[in-house]
Design a protein around this motif. Structure first.
Motif, PDB file in Angstrom:
ATOM      1  N   GLU A 357       0.847  -1.206   0.000  1.00 42.89           N
ATOM      2  CA  GLU A 357       0.000   0.000   0.000  1.00 42.89           C
ATOM      3  C   GLU A 357       0.878   1.251   0.000  1.00 42.89           C
ATOM      4  O   GLU A 357       0.694   2.173  -0.788  1.00 42.89           O
ATOM      5  CB  GLU A 357      -0.875   0.035   1.266  1.00 42.89           C
ATOM      6  N   ILE A 367      -5.857  -3.646  -3.936  1.00 42.76           N
ATOM      7  CA  ILE A 367      -4.999  -4.832  -4.168  1.00 42.76           C
ATOM      8  C   ILE A 367      -5.868  -6.087  -4.255  1.00 42.76           C
ATOM      9  O   ILE A 367      -5.689  -6.935  -5.116  1.00 42.76           O
ATOM     10  CB  ILE A 367      -3.952  -4.999  -3.025  1.00 42.76           C
ATOM     11  N   ARG A 380      -0.710  -5.435  -7.421  1.00 41.12           N
ATOM     12  CA  ARG A 380      -1.273  -6.766  -7.168  1.00 41.12           C
ATOM     13  C   ARG A 380      -0.284  -7.851  -7.586  1.00 41.12           C
ATOM     14  O   ARG A 380      -0.047  -8.817  -6.870  1.00 41.12           O
ATOM     15  CB  ARG A 380      -2.583  -6.891  -7.948  1.00 41.12           C
TER      16      ARG A 380
END
Ligand code: ATP
Length: 445
Positions: A357, A367, A380
């Motif tokens: 993050e 994500i 991701r």
């Protein structure tokens, strides 16, 4: 003389298929409207029915000129059929050669079989009866599902049936330590002699420990080849499939795949109930049904945790002179109860999610979500790649944890791996930054 159907079948199949699956198939009866075969192994029965139905049909048609349906039934073999071959060597019995003691409780008799692991159980028994038949035998599955138990059960049975065979059970960590010690002490020849020449059956536990240990993998490769070429049975277990053994050379992975690869599955609630009962009996205690059911209901997959709860229950009931009943069990089970596997897994990797993050400027929801925005997709993919590389998660575990499809997980890992292989500085820097952030956050917490 075997029946014509059997002879035709033998001609139609490859030698390997025949030897593996058909040697125990016999005709039991041919009636006017059906051919009935019999085999002495439940797993082989299912296997033949599902995989070789068509060819069996064709053989029947060719042999008797009629398109008769068939049925395969299981008939328990007479004990004599599985008597080990008479030992023709010197009469002095060699003591089974064990590098580590086997746990006397890890036997087939103590292994509770539910429908999830019936096929595995059948094959494992078959391997113990005929070492070298399915070679190698590779068992994989999650933590605490009974891999070591299964491996040692095979070892016990082989020793029982073939006392002259030298059975070597080791963890891969032990293999590595022995090797290092041998190199240091100048006795690598003895080490090789020990592993490559003296073992008739080699069982290696927790092979995934050798990920990243290239020298040991190389040694293992040669050990494997020499034993395999000599027809010696090799049995391996791992927490992941052969092709998920990241960093293992392809040639070693394909060797692992050339025998029989089977998963040990997580037991259902019904099986856990039976395992709970059995684990208690191993401690000479009979668990009341409702207590066993409560344990099975509230403690999931990992059977070591289930065993821990039972031991605690027994010990505490002794200390407090309490009877093991449902109320008492509920108090104890609380400390062993688990969140859902997904919640547990997400908590375990919480630091990583936070780091992704922070470094990528995206949110946790993004994500885990489905957004196709370029930066989110990259975040991701990095998350998935690091889960695999740094956290040793399997594709299956990552799919479960992220809620993504297997193919998406595999694609993400490939994508980032390719960038790393092509020395893409941008990606490599992002990976180090995420890893450093995890380490810093972890140290600060
Ligand atoms: N089907 C079963 N029936 C009875 N007991 C079982 C069964 N499966 C596992 N157990 C018991 O559960 C405990 C954990 O099993 P084991 O150590 O073999 O798991 P493992 O898969 O090797 O774990 P790890 O992944 O940590 O190596 C052992 O006490 C074992 O005897």
């Amino acid at each position: 003389m075997s029946h014509r159907i059997i002879r035709i079948l033998e001609k139609k199949l490859s030698r390997k298929t025949w030897d593996n699956w058909f040697t125990t198939l016999e005709i039991k009866e041919i009636t006017g409207d059906k051919v009935i075969f019999k085999v002495g192994n439940l797993f082989v029965k299912d296997w033949l029915q599902s995989r070789y139905g068509k060819v069996i049909h064709r053989a029947i048609q060719e042999a008797i000129g009629k398109d008769l349906p068939f049925e395969i039934i299981y008939e328990s073999p007479s004990k004599d059929a599985f008597e080990p071959e008479e030992y023709k060597g010197p009469l002095v019995k060699k003591k089974p050669l064990l590098l580590s003691e086997l746990n006397p409780e890890y036997t087939f008799e103590n292994f509770v079989v539910g429908p999830e692991n019936r096929a595995l159980f059948e094959v494992a028994q078959e391997i113990a009866r005929s070492p070298g038949k399915f070679n190698p035998f590779f068992i994989y599955g999650g933590v605490g599902l009974g891999k070591t138990h299964m491996l040692q059960a095979i070892a016990h049975r082989i020793i029982e049936l073939y006392p002259e065979k030298r059975v070597l059970y080791i963890t891969s960590e032990r293999f590595m330590n022995d090797m290092i010690e041998a190199i240091r002490g100048g006795s690598i020849r003895d080490f090789r002699e020990q592993y490559r020449k003296k073992a008739d059956v080699l069982l290696i536990d927790d092979i995934q420990f050798l990920i990243g240990k290239e020298g040991t993998q190389r040694e293992l490769f040669h050990t494997f080849n020499e034993l395999h070429d000599a027809g010696k049975q090799i049995i391996i277990c791992s927490d992941r499939t052969p092709d998920e053994l990241n960093g293992f050379p392809d040639r070693l992975i394909s060797r692992f795949q050339m025998g029989m690869v089977m998963e040990i599955a997580s037991p259902s609630k019904e099986t856990r109930y039976k395992i709970a009962k059995r684990l208690a009996i191993r401690e000479s205690v009979e668990l009341p049904d409702d207590v066993a059911m409560e344990l099975a209901r509230r403690i999931d997959g990992n059977l070591r945790r289930l065993r821990g709860a039972i031991i605690k229950l027994i010990v505490q009931s002794g200390i407090y002179k309490e009877e093991i009943d449902l109320a008492f069990a509920r108090q104890i089970i609380g400390s062993f109860q688990t969140d859902s596997p997904r919640v547990r897994a997400l908590t375990e990797v919480d630091h990583l999610i936070k780091a992704v993050e922070k470094v990528m400027g995206v949110t946790r929801e993004e994500i885990m979500g489905v957004s196709r925005t370029k930066n989110v997709v990259k975040a991701r993919q990095l998350f998935i790649y690091i889960l695999k590389q740094e956290y040793g998660k399997t594709v299956q575990e990552i799919a479960q944890l992220t809620g993504k499809k297997h193919s998406t997980v595999i694609h993400s890992i490939k994508k980032i791996s390719n960038s790393v292989l092509r020395d893409n500085k941008y990606i490599k820097d992002l990976i180090s930054e995420i890893n450093n952030t995890v380490a810093t956050d972890f140290a600060a917490s």
